[in-house]
Design a protein around this motif. Structure first.
Motif, PDB file in Angstrom:
ATOM      1  N   THR A 189      -3.351  -0.287   9.688  1.00 28.47           N
ATOM      2  CA  THR A 189      -3.194  -1.210   8.562  1.00 28.47           C
ATOM      3  C   THR A 189      -1.712  -1.519   8.359  1.00 28.47           C
ATOM      4  OG1 THR A 189      -5.143  -0.267   7.476  1.00 28.47           O
ATOM      5  CG2 THR A 189      -3.632  -1.574   6.121  1.00 28.47           C
ATOM      6  N   PRO A 190      -1.342  -2.806   8.410  1.00 26.58           N
ATOM      7  CA  PRO A 190       0.074  -3.148   8.217  1.00 26.58           C
ATOM      8  C   PRO A 190       0.511  -2.827   6.784  1.00 26.58           C
ATOM      9  CG  PRO A 190      -1.134  -4.963   9.232  1.00 26.58           C
ATOM     10  CD  PRO A 190      -2.158  -3.997   8.721  1.00 26.58           C
ATOM     11  N   VAL A 191       1.706  -2.306   6.667  1.00 23.06           N
ATOM     12  CA  VAL A 191       2.299  -2.030   5.363  1.00 23.06           C
ATOM     13  C   VAL A 191       3.549  -2.896   5.225  1.00 23.06           C
ATOM     14  CG1 VAL A 191       3.325  -0.293   3.858  1.00 23.06           C
ATOM     15  CG2 VAL A 191       1.482   0.344   5.438  1.00 23.06           C
ATOM     16  N   LYS A 192       3.615  -3.650   4.132  1.00 21.89           N
ATOM     17  CA  LYS A 192       4.800  -4.461   3.877  1.00 21.89           C
ATOM     18  C   LYS A 192       5.586  -3.816   2.753  1.00 21.89           C
ATOM     19  CE  LYS A 192       6.491  -9.142   3.910  1.00 21.89           C
ATOM     20  NZ  LYS A 192       6.139 -10.562   4.138  1.00 21.89           N
ATOM     21  N   LEU A 193       6.878  -3.652   2.982  1.00 23.51           N
ATOM     22  CA  LEU A 193       7.751  -3.003   2.015  1.00 23.51           C
ATOM     23  C   LEU A 193       8.832  -3.973   1.554  1.00 23.51           C
ATOM     24  CD1 LEU A 193       7.439  -0.650   4.637  1.00 23.51           C
ATOM     25  CD2 LEU A 193       7.745   0.663   2.547  1.00 23.51           C
ATOM     26  N   TYR A 194       9.182  -3.874   0.288  1.00 25.48           N
ATOM     27  CA  TYR A 194      10.152  -4.778  -0.313  1.00 25.48           C
ATOM     28  C   TYR A 194      11.260  -3.956  -0.984  1.00 25.48           C
ATOM     29  CZ  TYR A 194       6.067  -7.872  -0.028  1.00 25.48           C
ATOM     30  OH  TYR A 194       4.957  -8.572   0.402  1.00 25.48           O
ATOM     31  N   THR A 224      14.326   5.965  -0.612  1.00 29.36           N
ATOM     32  CA  THR A 224      13.208   6.259   0.285  1.00 29.36           C
ATOM     33  C   THR A 224      11.861   6.103  -0.419  1.00 29.36           C
ATOM     34  OG1 THR A 224      13.295   8.630  -0.233  1.00 29.36           O
ATOM     35  CG2 THR A 224      14.590   7.870   1.659  1.00 29.36           C
ATOM     36  N   LYS A 225      10.852   5.868   0.409  1.00 28.71           N
ATOM     37  CA  LYS A 225       9.476   5.786  -0.082  1.00 28.71           C
ATOM     38  C   LYS A 225       8.569   6.363   0.991  1.00 28.71           C
ATOM     39  CE  LYS A 225       6.037   2.545  -1.943  1.00 28.71           C
ATOM     40  NZ  LYS A 225       5.960   3.170  -3.274  1.00 28.71           N
ATOM     41  N   ARG A 226       7.571   7.142   0.572  1.00 30.55           N
ATOM     42  CA  ARG A 226       6.641   7.748   1.521  1.00 30.55           C
ATOM     43  C   ARG A 226       5.354   6.940   1.573  1.00 30.55           C
ATOM     44  NH1 ARG A 226       5.960  14.098   2.016  1.00 30.55           N
ATOM     45  NH2 ARG A 226       7.901  13.628   3.103  1.00 30.55           N
ATOM     46  N   ILE A 227       4.953   6.612   2.792  1.00 37.69           N
ATOM     47  CA  ILE A 227       3.661   5.967   3.031  1.00 37.69           C
ATOM     48  C   ILE A 227       2.757   7.009   3.684  1.00 37.69           C
ATOM     49  CG2 ILE A 227       2.450   4.066   4.138  1.00 37.69           C
ATOM     50  CD1 ILE A 227       4.423   3.214   1.979  1.00 37.69           C
ATOM     51  N   THR A 228       1.643   7.308   3.026  1.00 41.44           N
ATOM     52  CA  THR A 228       0.749   8.370   3.489  1.00 41.44           C
ATOM     53  C   THR A 228      -0.349   7.792   4.375  1.00 41.44           C
ATOM     54  OG1 THR A 228       1.158   9.644   1.475  1.00 41.44           O
ATOM     55  CG2 THR A 228      -0.816  10.211   2.755  1.00 41.44           C
ATOM     56  N   LEU A 229      -0.554   8.409   5.537  1.00 43.18           N
ATOM     57  CA  LEU A 229      -1.625   8.002   6.438  1.00 43.18           C
ATOM     58  C   LEU A 229      -2.886   8.776   6.072  1.00 43.18           C
ATOM     59  CD1 LEU A 229      -2.378   6.365   9.017  1.00 43.18           C
ATOM     60  CD2 LEU A 229      -1.961   8.492  10.286  1.00 43.18           C
ATOM     61  N   LEU A 230      -3.960   8.042   5.786  1.00 44.72           N
ATOM     62  CA  LEU A 230      -5.252   8.666   5.478  1.00 44.72           C
ATOM     63  C   LEU A 230      -5.999   8.930   6.768  1.00 44.72           C
ATOM     64  CD1 LEU A 230      -6.326   6.459   2.449  1.00 44.72           C
ATOM     65  CD2 LEU A 230      -5.494   8.803   2.377  1.00 44.72           C
ATOM     66  N   SER A 231      -6.555  10.136   6.875  1.00 46.40           N
ATOM     67  CA  SER A 231      -7.348  10.474   8.047  1.00 46.40           C
ATOM     68  C   SER A 231      -8.823  10.349   7.707  1.00 46.40           C
ATOM     69  CB  SER A 231      -7.036  11.902   8.499  1.00 46.40           C
ATOM     70  OG  SER A 231      -7.307  12.820   7.451  1.00 46.40           O
ATOM     71  N   TYR A 291       0.844  -1.197   0.000  1.00 46.55           N
ATOM     72  CA  TYR A 291       0.000   0.000   0.000  1.00 46.55           C
ATOM     73  C   TYR A 291       0.877   1.243   0.000  1.00 46.55           C
ATOM     74  CZ  TYR A 291      -3.729  -3.183   1.387  1.00 46.55           C
ATOM     75  OH  TYR A 291      -4.623  -4.219   1.430  1.00 46.55           O
ATOM     76  N   ASN A 292       0.421   2.261  -0.721  1.00 51.26           N
ATOM     77  CA  ASN A 292       1.065   3.567  -0.669  1.00 51.26           C
ATOM     78  C   ASN A 292       0.353   4.512   0.286  1.00 51.26           C
ATOM     79  OD1 ASN A 292       2.943   2.842  -2.671  1.00 51.26           O
ATOM     80  ND2 ASN A 292       1.544   3.449  -4.306  1.00 51.26           N
ATOM     81  N   GLU A 293      -0.950   4.255   0.511  1.00 49.22           N
ATOM     82  CA  GLU A 293      -1.775   5.050   1.419  1.00 49.22           C
ATOM     83  C   GLU A 293      -2.536   4.082   2.305  1.00 49.22           C
ATOM     84  OE1 GLU A 293      -4.137   6.973  -1.566  1.00 49.22           O
ATOM     85  OE2 GLU A 293      -2.929   8.800  -1.486  1.00 49.22           O
ATOM     86  N   VAL A 294      -2.550   4.360   3.608  1.00 54.43           N
ATOM     87  CA  VAL A 294      -3.199   3.435   4.532  1.00 54.43           C
ATOM     88  C   VAL A 294      -3.948   4.197   5.608  1.00 54.43           C
ATOM     89  CG1 VAL A 294      -1.505   1.585   4.204  1.00 54.43           C
ATOM     90  CG2 VAL A 294      -1.143   3.296   5.997  1.00 54.43           C
ATOM     91  N   SER A 328       1.479   8.051  11.367  1.00 59.96           N
ATOM     92  CA  SER A 328       1.489   9.323  10.649  1.00 59.96           C
ATOM     93  C   SER A 328       2.152   9.068   9.304  1.00 59.96           C
ATOM     94  CB  SER A 328       2.253  10.405  11.428  1.00 59.96           C
ATOM     95  OG  SER A 328       3.608  10.025  11.587  1.00 59.96           O
ATOM     96  N   THR A 329       2.014  10.010   8.407  1.00 57.12           N
ATOM     97  CA  THR A 329       2.689   9.878   7.119  1.00 57.12           C
ATOM     98  C   THR A 329       4.192   9.705   7.374  1.00 57.12           C
ATOM     99  OG1 THR A 329       1.015  11.143   5.937  1.00 57.12           O
ATOM    100  CG2 THR A 329       3.221  11.050   4.957  1.00 57.12           C
ATOM    101  N   THR A 330       4.767   8.681   6.766  1.00 64.70           N
ATOM    102  CA  THR A 330       6.118   8.259   7.137  1.00 64.70           C
ATOM    103  C   THR A 330       6.984   8.027   5.903  1.00 64.70           C
ATOM    104  OG1 THR A 330       5.272   7.175   9.144  1.00 64.70           O
ATOM    105  CG2 THR A 330       7.456   6.493   8.362  1.00 64.70           C
ATOM    106  N   ASP A 331       8.210   8.524   5.966  1.00 62.07           N
ATOM    107  CA  ASP A 331       9.210   8.213   4.952  1.00 62.07           C
ATOM    108  C   ASP A 331      10.035   7.022   5.442  1.00 62.07           C
ATOM    109  OD1 ASP A 331       8.578  10.244   3.112  1.00 62.07           O
ATOM    110  OD2 ASP A 331       9.666  11.719   4.305  1.00 62.07           O
ATOM    111  N   VAL A 332      10.147   6.019   4.578  1.00 61.72           N
ATOM    112  CA  VAL A 332      10.909   4.804   4.900  1.00 61.72           C
ATOM    113  C   VAL A 332      12.140   4.752   3.999  1.00 61.72           C
ATOM    114  CG1 VAL A 332      10.838   2.294   5.078  1.00 61.72           C
ATOM    115  CG2 VAL A 332       8.769   3.646   5.536  1.00 61.72           C
ATOM    116  N   LEU A 333      13.282   4.403   4.577  1.00 62.42           N
ATOM    117  CA  LEU A 333      14.539   4.348   3.834  1.00 62.42           C
ATOM    118  C   LEU A 333      15.120   2.939   3.925  1.00 62.42           C
ATOM    119  CD1 LEU A 333      17.475   6.849   3.805  1.00 62.42           C
ATOM    120  CD2 LEU A 333      17.930   4.505   4.526  1.00 62.42           C
ATOM    121  N   VAL A 334      15.690   2.461   2.822  1.00 60.29           N
ATOM    122  CA  VAL A 334      16.424   1.203   2.833  1.00 60.29           C
ATOM    123  C   VAL A 334      17.778   1.425   2.165  1.00 60.29           C
ATOM    124  CG1 VAL A 334      15.501   0.334   0.625  1.00 60.29           C
ATOM    125  CG2 VAL A 334      16.308  -1.280   2.368  1.00 60.29           C
ATOM    126  N   ARG A 335      18.795   0.741   2.685  1.00 55.86           N
ATOM    127  CA  ARG A 335      20.127   0.800   2.083  1.00 55.86           C
ATOM    128  C   ARG A 335      20.834  -0.523   2.340  1.00 55.86           C
ATOM    129  NH1 ARG A 335      22.685   5.230   6.329  1.00 55.86           N
ATOM    130  NH2 ARG A 335      23.177   3.763   8.035  1.00 55.86           N
TER     131      ARG A 335
END
Length: 219
Positions: A139-144, A200-207, A132-135, A181-188
């Motif tokens: 709601t669990p978000v799985k990132l790959y 990085t990828k942004r996951i947006t929290l819907l209110s 998901y890009n917006e949750v 909250s809307t969150t930026d996730v980083l992987v390296r």
């Protein structure tokens, strides 16, 4: 006929002798050099180095004959000569095999060798995908993390950005998080020496009341 048995300098004389007289002597001098023995191995202060670091290689065993010296090579025995002496300091830019052999008036010995592993900067992951890009909250978000694949000694590390600071969030090719909250996730990609650039990828929290949540999946 002369046969060398021990090292040293020897002078020999010869003359003709008979019943009437003896001739004057003729002489010749022979220098016998001691035998060169090849190195039995190579020691290293570090067998694995970060690119830019150094390690010192030293001859183990062996014996030099008079006038001989140890010669060091990179890549192949007798190939690219990089120095002489009982030890040498190297700084490999990539994993490299080094060789050493004795060389001198009586020829060259066989080589001893050792391989030094050089650890460089790992490749940056090519991107992040998520279910998901917006949750909505909870709601669990799985990132790959996507390519490139990991090499030996490398680890995929995940972080969430909090106030501009990466906070560890997990390890592996994928993680699952719950956001508040809307969150930026980083992987390296990280190894014992260096870290790659981060993706990085942004996951947006819907209110509630902000619209209809579509649960759009990323490509």
């Amino acid at each position: 006929q002369f046969k060398a048995t021990v090292p040293g300098t020897f002078t020999y004389f010869a003359r003709a002798e008979g019943s009437c007289n003896n001739t004057a002597c003729r002489s010749f001098t022979v220098t016998v050099r001691d035998t060169t023995k090849p190195a039995t191995g190579i020691s290293a202060t570090k067998t694995t180095v970060c690119v830019g670091q150094t390690t010192t290689l030293s001859v183990i065993g062996g014996n030099l004959s008079t006038g001989s010296e140890w010669t060091w090579y990179q890549g192949s025995c007798g190939g690219n000569a990089i120095g002489t002496g009982p030890s040498i300091t190297v700084s490999p830019a990539a994993t490299t095999t080094y060789y050493v052999r004795a060389s001198g008036p009586c020829g060259t010995s066989v080589c001893a060798s050792t391989t030094i592993e050089a650890v460089g900067v790992p490749q940056t992951p090519s991107g992040i995908t998520s279910n998901y890009n917006e949750v909505c909250a909870g709601t669990p978000v799985k990132l790959y993390a996507t390519q490139p694949p990991l090499k030996t000694g490398e680890t995929r590390k995940w972080y969430v950005i909090v106030g501009g600071i990466p906070v560890p969030a997990g390890t592996g090719d994928s993680i699952q998080i719950n956001i508040t909250s809307t969150t930026d996730v980083l992987v390296r990609t990280e190894n014992a020496c260096f870290n790659s650039n981060g993706v990085t990828k942004r996951i947006t929290l819907l209110s509630f009341g902000s619209g209809t949540w579509t649960g759009v999946k990323s490509a």
